[in-house]
Design an enzyme around this catalytic site. Sequence first.
Site, PDB file in Angstrom:
ATOM      1  N   GLU A  60     -20.060 -40.553 -79.918  1.00  0.00           N
ATOM      2  CA  GLU A  60     -20.674 -41.768 -79.376  1.00  0.00           C
ATOM      3  C   GLU A  60     -20.014 -43.022 -79.956  1.00  0.00           C
ATOM      4  O   GLU A  60     -19.862 -44.034 -79.262  1.00  0.00           O
ATOM      5  CB  GLU A  60     -22.172 -41.785 -79.681  1.00  0.00           C
ATOM      6  CG  GLU A  60     -22.978 -40.706 -78.973  1.00  0.00           C
ATOM      7  CD  GLU A  60     -22.909 -39.338 -79.664  1.00  0.00           C
ATOM      8  OE1 GLU A  60     -23.450 -38.371 -79.108  1.00  0.00           O
ATOM      9  OE2 GLU A  60     -22.308 -39.251 -80.763  1.00  0.00           O
ATOM     10  N   PRO A 268     -12.374 -28.286 -86.118  1.00  0.00           N
ATOM     11  CA  PRO A 268     -13.814 -28.069 -85.898  1.00  0.00           C
ATOM     12  C   PRO A 268     -14.539 -29.387 -85.644  1.00  0.00           C
ATOM     13  O   PRO A 268     -14.158 -30.440 -86.177  1.00  0.00           O
ATOM     14  CB  PRO A 268     -14.280 -27.422 -87.209  1.00  0.00           C
ATOM     15  CG  PRO A 268     -13.252 -27.801 -88.218  1.00  0.00           C
ATOM     16  CD  PRO A 268     -11.959 -27.936 -87.482  1.00  0.00           C
ATOM     17  N   GLY A 320     -11.042 -39.289 -87.703  1.00  0.00           N
ATOM     18  CA  GLY A 320     -10.219 -40.385 -87.228  1.00  0.00           C
ATOM     19  C   GLY A 320      -8.811 -40.001 -86.845  1.00  0.00           C
ATOM     20  O   GLY A 320      -8.018 -40.876 -86.482  1.00  0.00           O
ATOM     21  N   GLU A 321      -8.470 -38.710 -86.893  1.00  0.00           N
ATOM     22  CA  GLU A 321      -7.098 -38.295 -86.607  1.00  0.00           C
ATOM     23  C   GLU A 321      -6.986 -37.382 -85.393  1.00  0.00           C
ATOM     24  O   GLU A 321      -5.882 -36.947 -85.056  1.00  0.00           O
ATOM     25  CB  GLU A 321      -6.490 -37.582 -87.819  1.00  0.00           C
ATOM     26  CG  GLU A 321      -6.288 -38.460 -89.025  1.00  0.00           C
ATOM     27  CD  GLU A 321      -5.473 -37.774 -90.101  1.00  0.00           C
ATOM     28  OE1 GLU A 321      -4.435 -38.324 -90.493  1.00  0.00           O
ATOM     29  OE2 GLU A 321      -5.874 -36.683 -90.554  1.00  0.00           O
ATOM     30  N   ASN A 345     -15.464 -34.035 -74.644  1.00  0.00           N
ATOM     31  CA  ASN A 345     -14.807 -34.981 -73.750  1.00  0.00           C
ATOM     32  C   ASN A 345     -13.369 -34.570 -73.399  1.00  0.00           C
ATOM     33  O   ASN A 345     -12.475 -34.665 -74.247  1.00  0.00           O
ATOM     34  CB  ASN A 345     -14.805 -36.365 -74.406  1.00  0.00           C
ATOM     35  CG  ASN A 345     -14.285 -37.444 -73.510  1.00  0.00           C
ATOM     36  OD1 ASN A 345     -13.987 -37.211 -72.339  1.00  0.00           O
ATOM     37  ND2 ASN A 345     -14.156 -38.648 -74.053  1.00  0.00           N
ATOM     38  N   PRO A 346     -13.096 -34.164 -72.153  1.00  0.00           N
ATOM     39  CA  PRO A 346     -11.725 -33.806 -71.774  1.00  0.00           C
ATOM     40  C   PRO A 346     -10.853 -35.017 -71.492  1.00  0.00           C
ATOM     41  O   PRO A 346      -9.636 -34.878 -71.317  1.00  0.00           O
ATOM     42  CB  PRO A 346     -11.929 -32.977 -70.500  1.00  0.00           C
ATOM     43  CG  PRO A 346     -13.148 -33.583 -69.874  1.00  0.00           C
ATOM     44  CD  PRO A 346     -14.038 -33.983 -71.031  1.00  0.00           C
TER      45      PRO A 346
END
Length: 434
Positions: A60, A268, A320-321, A345-346
């Site tokens: 989100e 993961p 963040g990566e 999310n694709p």
Amino acid sequence: MTRLLYSALLLLLTPLALLRLWLRGRGNPDYRKRWGERLGFVPLRPKRQRLWLHAVSVGETIAAAPLLRAWQAAHPDWALLVTTTTPTGSAQVRRLFGDSVEHCYLPFDLPWLVARFLRRSRPSLAIVMETEIWPNLYACAQQRGLPLVMANARLSDKSFKAYRRLRWLVAPTLQRVALIAARGREDAERFVALGAAAGQVEALGNLKFDLERSPQVVAAGRAWRDWLGQGRPVWIAASTHPGEEEQVLAAHRLLLEQQPQALLLLAPRHPERAEAVLALVQAAGLQPLRRSGLGPVPQLPPLGLPAPGTGAVLVVDTLGELMAFYSASDLAYVGGSLVANGGHNPLEPLVLDLPVLSGPQVFNFREVYAELQALDAVTLVDSAQALGQALVSAFEQGVPSPAANPAVASWMRQNQGSTARLITRAQQLAGLSA
């Protein structure tokens, strides 16, 4: 009366919620910190115009980033407060925005806790990402005259059925919201069926289509790929869940039979599960390598460090990566879809021109996946065997880029713009000129 019963039940469950935080702290010690914020003891903010945005966790927060940046650019005199529920969400906020936004955890939904939070936070406008329906929070916001927007609001089949059983509580809660900005027409109709007034609900589109392709991400991905090796197949299994990593590893072993140099990047969904995932890699007879052991984020591997060898699996246990590792890959499997988590999310790999594989459990993104299937832009697999076969086929025949299909780029463009539409409506609610 209904909200009183809800509050009494929630109060009884609060000790269990605190116990759950403590137990989750075994995997991530940050769950045992900052409990005062979860009880509404947040810093007293200076009195000024303030946009408060709530994003539960990492996904989100990423979806809200273009919205927050656009608001910062349009209204630099406003403070921005971002709340999250999880420590990973908190870390993502800091990684994306540093000290340019205020941050704390959202308190439990008890009347006196949310009242204290709002009194000390002093927001002028509230935006809650996706489907967070909190009766006491919304009631307290209405009592304070705080306009509240539900952004990117969606209702899966499962959520709709569950909320319909609680319509006696959900309907009055939704009626306190200034605007429900639904992802699409079906979501809008479902919110009305749950008790929202038709005039409250607008289908403004899916914010996740406004994801930015960052040059910094592409450059970081290129640097990682140079280290991983340009002449080998590299694929990523992203946002995986318990019960899914075993299937991913089995599929990778099938690929290794045909492509011995192939490399798997295994990310993961919850990085605190890294130890368990590393153990699964070892049990599969593969060589685990841990991203966090290669240097701090966003530092690249030190010069001279050997690339992962044959049979290695790089476990991405950092925040963040993910987009950089997508960019470093040839092909992406989007997780949460070979187990009943509803998928993820694709659009993240698609914006980087990666072919997408997914399991069949994609009810959280049902419309997106249906349209991607119609465009022949995603491959759905229903087992480890099918995933392995799809990987072998893709790397043997050459991995096609979505960029080669102009219909995909056109579809992405047609679905963009929801951020601008939402900002326009939010400005109107805040009494600002659009």
